[in-house]
Motif scaffolding. Structure first.
Motif, PDB file in Angstrom:
ATOM      1  N   SER A 135       0.924  -1.087  -0.163  1.00 49.02           N
ATOM      2  CA  SER A 135       0.010   0.056  -0.209  1.00 49.02           C
ATOM      3  C   SER A 135       0.901   1.247  -0.108  1.00 49.02           C
ATOM      4  O   SER A 135       1.899   1.369   0.868  1.00 49.02           O
ATOM      5  CB  SER A 135      -0.858  -0.006   1.240  1.00 49.02           C
ATOM      6  N   ILE A 136       0.460   2.153  -1.059  1.00 51.95           N
ATOM      7  CA  ILE A 136       1.478   3.168  -1.045  1.00 51.95           C
ATOM      8  C   ILE A 136       1.369   4.184   0.296  1.00 51.95           C
ATOM      9  O   ILE A 136       2.095   4.753   0.664  1.00 51.95           O
ATOM     10  CB  ILE A 136       1.190   3.986  -2.201  1.00 51.95           C
ATOM     11  N   GLU A 137      -0.045   4.174   0.642  1.00 52.25           N
ATOM     12  CA  GLU A 137      -0.090   5.351   1.910  1.00 52.25           C
ATOM     13  C   GLU A 137       0.287   4.878   3.099  1.00 52.25           C
ATOM     14  O   GLU A 137       0.859   5.707   3.747  1.00 52.25           O
ATOM     15  CB  GLU A 137      -1.785   5.495   1.827  1.00 52.25           C
ATOM     16  N   GLU A 138       0.339   3.447   3.289  1.00 46.73           N
ATOM     17  CA  GLU A 138       0.832   3.007   4.659  1.00 46.73           C
ATOM     18  C   GLU A 138       1.923   2.072   4.640  1.00 46.73           C
ATOM     19  O   GLU A 138       2.684   1.634   5.480  1.00 46.73           O
ATOM     20  CB  GLU A 138      -0.397   1.924   5.470  1.00 46.73           C
ATOM     21  N   GLY A 139       2.411   1.601   3.300  1.00 42.24           N
ATOM     22  CA  GLY A 139       3.598   0.685   3.199  1.00 42.24           C
ATOM     23  C   GLY A 139       3.323  -0.753   3.731  1.00 42.24           C
ATOM     24  O   GLY A 139       4.280  -1.422   3.697  1.00 42.24           O
ATOM     25  N   VAL A 140       2.154  -1.169   4.093  1.00 45.08           N
ATOM     26  CA  VAL A 140       1.910  -2.578   4.513  1.00 45.08           C
ATOM     27  C   VAL A 140       1.942  -3.312   3.224  1.00 45.08           C
ATOM     28  O   VAL A 140       1.153  -3.049   2.308  1.00 45.08           O
ATOM     29  CB  VAL A 140       0.434  -2.603   5.269  1.00 45.08           C
ATOM     30  N   GLU A 141       2.685  -4.369   3.397  1.00 48.58           N
ATOM     31  CA  GLU A 141       2.838  -5.519   2.251  1.00 48.58           C
ATOM     32  C   GLU A 141       2.096  -6.604   2.441  1.00 48.58           C
ATOM     33  O   GLU A 141       1.601  -7.166   3.474  1.00 48.58           O
ATOM     34  CB  GLU A 141       4.174  -5.966   2.186  1.00 48.58           C
ATOM     35  N   SER A 142       1.504  -7.283   1.410  1.00 48.26           N
ATOM     36  CA  SER A 142       0.858  -8.556   1.273  1.00 48.26           C
ATOM     37  C   SER A 142       1.134  -9.266   0.385  1.00 48.26           C
ATOM     38  O   SER A 142       1.567  -8.628  -0.774  1.00 48.26           O
ATOM     39  CB  SER A 142      -0.820  -8.222   1.282  1.00 48.26           C
ATOM     40  N   GLU A 143       1.516 -10.449   0.619  1.00 45.46           N
ATOM     41  CA  GLU A 143       2.232 -11.346  -0.529  1.00 45.46           C
ATOM     42  C   GLU A 143       1.437 -12.511  -0.946  1.00 45.46           C
ATOM     43  O   GLU A 143       0.327 -12.843  -0.310  1.00 45.46           O
ATOM     44  CB  GLU A 143       3.396 -12.200   0.006  1.00 45.46           C
ATOM     45  N   TYR A 144       1.221 -12.790  -2.557  1.00 44.25           N
ATOM     46  CA  TYR A 144       0.222 -13.466  -2.842  1.00 44.25           C
ATOM     47  C   TYR A 144       0.959 -14.748  -3.875  1.00 44.25           C
ATOM     48  O   TYR A 144       2.147 -14.453  -4.323  1.00 44.25           O
ATOM     49  CB  TYR A 144      -0.624 -12.736  -3.985  1.00 44.25           C
ATOM     50  N   GLU A 145       0.506 -15.726  -3.778  1.00 45.13           N
ATOM     51  CA  GLU A 145       1.036 -16.860  -4.646  1.00 45.13           C
ATOM     52  C   GLU A 145      -0.186 -17.256  -5.848  1.00 45.13           C
ATOM     53  O   GLU A 145      -1.448 -17.091  -5.552  1.00 45.13           O
ATOM     54  CB  GLU A 145       1.659 -17.909  -3.923  1.00 45.13           C
ATOM     55  N   ARG A 146       0.194 -17.600  -6.799  1.00 43.30           N
ATOM     56  CA  ARG A 146      -0.734 -17.837  -7.857  1.00 43.30           C
ATOM     57  C   ARG A 146      -1.627 -19.016  -7.278  1.00 43.30           C
ATOM     58  O   ARG A 146      -1.015 -20.314  -6.772  1.00 43.30           O
ATOM     59  CB  ARG A 146      -0.121 -18.425  -9.285  1.00 43.30           C
ATOM     60  N   ALA A 147      -2.698 -19.319  -7.838  1.00 40.25           N
ATOM     61  CA  ALA A 147      -3.828 -20.164  -7.127  1.00 40.25           C
ATOM     62  C   ALA A 147      -4.870 -20.574  -7.885  1.00 40.25           C
ATOM     63  O   ALA A 147      -5.230 -19.709  -8.633  1.00 40.25           O
ATOM     64  CB  ALA A 147      -4.105 -19.925  -5.710  1.00 40.25           C
ATOM     65  N   VAL A 148      -5.393 -21.668  -7.867  1.00 38.71           N
ATOM     66  CA  VAL A 148      -6.652 -22.148  -8.430  1.00 38.71           C
ATOM     67  C   VAL A 148      -7.789 -21.825  -7.247  1.00 38.71           C
ATOM     68  O   VAL A 148      -7.605 -22.151  -6.110  1.00 38.71           O
ATOM     69  CB  VAL A 148      -6.812 -23.432  -8.998  1.00 38.71           C
ATOM     70  N   ILE A 149      -8.689 -20.603  -7.533  1.00 39.46           N
ATOM     71  CA  ILE A 149      -9.420 -20.299  -6.543  1.00 39.46           C
ATOM     72  C   ILE A 149     -10.619 -21.035  -6.323  1.00 39.46           C
ATOM     73  O   ILE A 149     -11.411 -21.805  -7.437  1.00 39.46           O
ATOM     74  CB  ILE A 149     -10.224 -18.768  -6.827  1.00 39.46           C
ATOM     75  N   PRO A 150     -10.798 -21.816  -4.967  1.00 34.35           N
ATOM     76  CA  PRO A 150     -11.862 -22.733  -4.885  1.00 34.35           C
ATOM     77  C   PRO A 150     -13.058 -22.509  -5.227  1.00 34.35           C
ATOM     78  O   PRO A 150     -13.512 -21.276  -4.888  1.00 34.35           O
ATOM     79  CB  PRO A 150     -11.492 -23.245  -3.291  1.00 34.35           C
ATOM     80  N   LEU A 151     -13.959 -23.166  -5.783  1.00 31.20           N
ATOM     81  CA  LEU A 151     -15.175 -23.246  -6.087  1.00 31.20           C
ATOM     82  C   LEU A 151     -16.171 -22.730  -4.916  1.00 31.20           C
ATOM     83  O   LEU A 151     -17.040 -21.818  -4.970  1.00 31.20           O
ATOM     84  CB  LEU A 151     -16.015 -24.383  -6.692  1.00 31.20           C
ATOM     85  N   TYR A 152     -15.859 -23.163  -3.689  1.00 31.53           N
ATOM     86  CA  TYR A 152     -16.739 -22.826  -2.325  1.00 31.53           C
ATOM     87  C   TYR A 152     -16.356 -21.518  -2.087  1.00 31.53           C
ATOM     88  O   TYR A 152     -17.151 -20.794  -1.527  1.00 31.53           O
ATOM     89  CB  TYR A 152     -16.430 -23.794  -1.289  1.00 31.53           C
ATOM     90  N   ALA A 153     -15.292 -21.082  -2.366  1.00 29.35           N
ATOM     91  CA  ALA A 153     -14.959 -19.299  -2.192  1.00 29.35           C
ATOM     92  C   ALA A 153     -15.834 -18.580  -3.348  1.00 29.35           C
ATOM     93  O   ALA A 153     -16.177 -17.350  -2.905  1.00 29.35           O
ATOM     94  CB  ALA A 153     -13.567 -19.052  -2.280  1.00 29.35           C
TER      95      ALA A 153
END
Length: 153
Positions: free
Chosen positions: A117-135
């Protein structure tokens, strides 16, 4: 002699079939359709699950299960623009509300990315995924719980 020939044919056929069993199969090809958050603000101990789908037509879907059981879906549009040599993700939800922040996007190969986030500098890391159907199923949340749930981004 006929018995010996028949035995040799059976042994030869059995030996040839064994080679097929030792073939190395290529790994399966996955149809990744999104990203799964694995780290937030330096911690992999997450209180919920967040999936992000960024479609090539400029739309996104955010599937999150943070405050309540089940997944809540938020959608909208996004853009990625290069600013000072950095890719910046910004957007708005379907109701016109802007994302909480604009995010610097950092690619870590083809299977990982970081949103900062540019405003706060908080980082979130993501990995490629198949989004489950239940989601992706319809939101199970209704009433007050649905109103209290804020989008992660």
């Amino acid at each position: 002699m006929k018995i010996l020939t028949a035995a040799l044919v059976v042994l030869f056929a059995a030996g040839c079939g064994g080679d097929d069993d030792k073939r190395i199969e290529p790994p399966p090809t996955y149809a990744y359709d999104g990203w799964k958050m694995t780290v937030w603000n330096g911690s992999s101990e997450l209180d919920g699950k967040v999936y992000l789908q960024l479609d090539s037509d400029g739309t996104f879907a955010l599937y999150q299960s943070i405050l309540y059981p089940g997944f809540r879906t938020f959608g909208g549009t996004y853009t990625v623009a290069t600013q000072n040599g950095v890719q910046v993700l910004s957007g708005k939800y379907s109701d016109g509300t802007p994302l909480k922040h604009s995010y610097e996007m950092e690619s870590k190969g083809t299977l990982n990315m970081v949103l900062r986030s540019i405003e706060e500098g908080v980082e979130s890391e993501y990995e490629r995924a198949v989004i489950p159907l239940y989601a992706k199923d319809d939101d199970p949340l209704t009433g007050r719980a649905a109103m209290d749930e804020e989008p992660f981004l």
